[in-house]
Design an enzyme around this catalytic site. Structure first.
Site, PDB file in Angstrom:
ATOM      1  N   ASP A   9      45.008  41.876  46.589  1.00 24.62           N
ATOM      2  CA  ASP A   9      44.024  42.437  45.676  1.00 24.62           C
ATOM      3  C   ASP A   9      43.404  43.724  46.219  1.00 24.62           C
ATOM      4  O   ASP A   9      43.540  44.057  47.396  1.00 24.62           O
ATOM      5  CB  ASP A   9      42.912  41.416  45.414  1.00 24.62           C
ATOM      6  N   MET A  50      30.006  41.106  42.366  1.00 22.92           N
ATOM      7  CA  MET A  50      30.469  42.037  41.336  1.00 22.92           C
ATOM      8  C   MET A  50      29.316  42.543  40.467  1.00 22.92           C
ATOM      9  O   MET A  50      29.444  42.678  39.249  1.00 22.92           O
ATOM     10  CB  MET A  50      31.547  41.379  40.463  1.00 22.92           C
ATOM     11  N   LYS A  79      42.939  44.752  40.798  1.00 22.03           N
ATOM     12  CA  LYS A  79      42.340  45.108  39.515  1.00 22.03           C
ATOM     13  C   LYS A  79      41.193  46.066  39.785  1.00 22.03           C
ATOM     14  O   LYS A  79      40.277  45.752  40.527  1.00 22.03           O
ATOM     15  CB  LYS A  79      41.837  43.862  38.790  1.00 22.03           C
TER      16      LYS A  79
END
Length: 533
Positions: A38, A169, A60
């Site tokens: 990732d 996040m 991502k």
């Protein structure tokens, strides 16, 4: 023959630093045949896999091109069915906001074997590394971990009543987080900590209150971050054994009174290369040690090999020279590559180091001399400066009439050494010992960093790395003006005068040049540059 059965390991990478990997995770990386990782996985973890491991960046990235979850699922199934040992590396713990469910379902549907390997979640590690306890008998008998990736779907009324919140996040949504908590009657005096890049040399910490944190972080990049909200943030100052005033430029002093740090949780002086992203262009298989040095000094390192070393188009000339070694007075070796391939052919011809008994050996550079020692041989001459020109200038004996064997790169090497030795009366026999060529492509991580202009420094250890870098990056930028603009903003770091000459010719400038023409010298030059910049 029965194909070996593949398996997928869904592995937690922890908060970043390789020191926080589990032993099992480290061992799996060391044996991986395919690595699927990732965006938030720290670059140094990519150095743990074998050189021939296929590395696939599927991170991502918000607002930028990224691999879809369906494509990731297909990749895992494909390589598992090919009999590969696949490591699916996820930041933190794989089952904490790791989107593992879809991948597990795809693996089960295809009959693929898989295993979950836990990692230390940043939700737990970041507060600890910042010196913040998540629980306390009085101030925090419970805490909640949440993602603010979609703040509009969260029950803020319920969350605002909890004593401690740990938010992942949430960097891009900090204004909304503050708004919702204050709106639901959380005091604007509630302490808040923002911990960015926890567990890495780039770690930054902001301390404030809900009422002032937005003012203190305006226009600052705070992602990726773990946000801790609650009275336990105030315990940070009391739980550290020794208080010292913060001198660390990587830690923001945003509370009143000023934040105090201890040497338990942060260094009072940042590592010299902290905050610098360095693109290393050494040849395939040779960048590791240099990259490790830079990482240890706080840098983020991205490797982009611009050289591939391999055998020459023919061994005939070198084999013939080895068959007549007794005819030569001197053997000159100017690189570790020349040594490696020379001795490979020496052994292939049924000989060993005894065949060199009557020949003196000259090498260029301490690293080359060290490589020679690994073959149980001591160089007879090492010039004071680690360049070929110095070898001629300081040669220890008269070369008139001497026969010199010079195993070298097949094409593209400098001709000055041969010319100068010949002018001094030597008969130089050049033989191709190896070849260097341009790799076929650019690693995805390096390509993305170049496209997004995320590079602070590019290091070059030879003229060929400069030339092949230009060749490889031709198609990355849309125009020559884009290339020029990017290179003007990047620090160009060179290992020595000849490499610098090529940099000046192709880039128009050199910002750092090693005084000692070695990787250690280049490292020291970068430290000096970073300290003064």
């Amino acid at each position: 023959m029965t194909q070996e059965k593949g398996k997928v390991y869904l592995v937690g990478a922890g908060p970043g630093d390789v020191a926080y990997l589990t032993v099992k995770a480290y061992n799996l990386l060391a044996a991986a045949q395919v690595l699927v990782y990732d965006a938030l996985v720290d670059a140094q973890l990519l150095q743990c896999v074998p050189p021939d491991c296929l590395q696939l960046d599927v991170g991502k990235r918000g607002g930028k091109p990224s691999t879809t979850q369906a494509e990731i699922n297909k990749l895992l199934v494909k390589h598992c069915q090919q009999g590969k040992q696949v490591v699916r590396l996820k930041s933190g713990d794989p089952l904490i906001f790791g989107r593992c469910t879809s991948e597990i379902e795809a693996l089960k549907a295809s009959g693929c074997d898989f295993e979950l390997v836990p990692g230390i979640s940043s939700a737990l590690a970041a507060p600890l590394l910042a010196g913040i306890p998540l629980t306390d008998p009085v101030l925090s008998r419970t805490f909640a971990v949440l993602t603010a990736h979609e703040p509009e779907v969260l029950d803020w009324e319920a969350l605002s009543r909890l004593e401690t919140l740990v938010i992942l996040m949430g960097g891009q949504h900090l204004p909304e987080i503050v708004h919702q908590l204050v709106r639901h009657r959380r005091s604007h005096l509630t302490p808040i900590a923002i911990i960015r890049w926890a567990g890495t040399p780039r770690q930054q910490i902001w301390i404030g209150q809900l009422g002032n944190i937005l003012e203190q972080t305006t226009e600052l990049s705070i992602s990726p971050a773990v946000i801790v909200i609650g009275e336990v943030v105030g315990l940070r100052n009391y739980l550290q054994p020794e208080k010292i005033e913060c001198q660390d430029s990587t830690t923001a002093q945003t509370s009143s009174p000023p934040v105090m740090l201890s040497n338990l949780f942060a260094s009072p002086q940042p590592l010299p290369l902290t905050g610098k992203t360095i693109l290393v262009t050494r040849s395939v298989g040779q960048a590791g040690t240099f990259s490790d040095r830079l990482i240890a000094l706080g840098a983020t390192v991205i490797e982009m090999p611009t050289l591939e070393i391999g055998p020459p188009s023919s061994w005939e000339a070198l084999d013939d020279a080895i068959a007549h070694l007794s005819d030569f007075d001197w053997l000159i070796l100017t690189s570790t590559n020349a040594i490696d391939y020379f001795f490979e052919r020496l052994i292939a011809q049924g000989k060993d180091t005894r065949a060199l008994a009557g020949i003196k050996i000259a090498v260029v550079g301490e690293k080359t001399a060290h490589c020679l020692k690994q073959h149980s041989l001591q160089a007879d001459f090492i010039p004071p400066n680690f360049v070929a020109d110095s070898l001629v200038e300081n040669f220890p004996e008269d070369l008139d009439g001497k026969k010199v064997l010079f195993p070298r790169v097949e094409s593209g090497g400098r001709e000055v050494l041969v010319k100068e030795l010949t002018l001094k009366g030597a008969k130089v026999i050049e033989v191709a010992a190896y070849q260097s060529c341009c790799p076929s492509g650019i690693p995805p991580e390096a390509k993305l960093a170049l496209q997004n202009r995320k590079i602070d420094v590019i290091t070059f250890a030879s003229s060929k790395t400069v030339q092949f870098f230009c060749q490889l990056t031709n198609n990355i930028f849309s125009s020559n003006s884009d290339v020029s603009q990017f290179l003007e903003s990047v620090c160009i770091a060179s290992i020595g005068p000849q490499t610098s000459k090529t940099c000046h010719f192709l880039f128009g400038h050199v910002d750092v040049e090693a005084q000692e023409y070695t990787l250690d010298g280049l490292t020291q030059a970068l430290i000096t540059w970073a300290t003064n910049s």
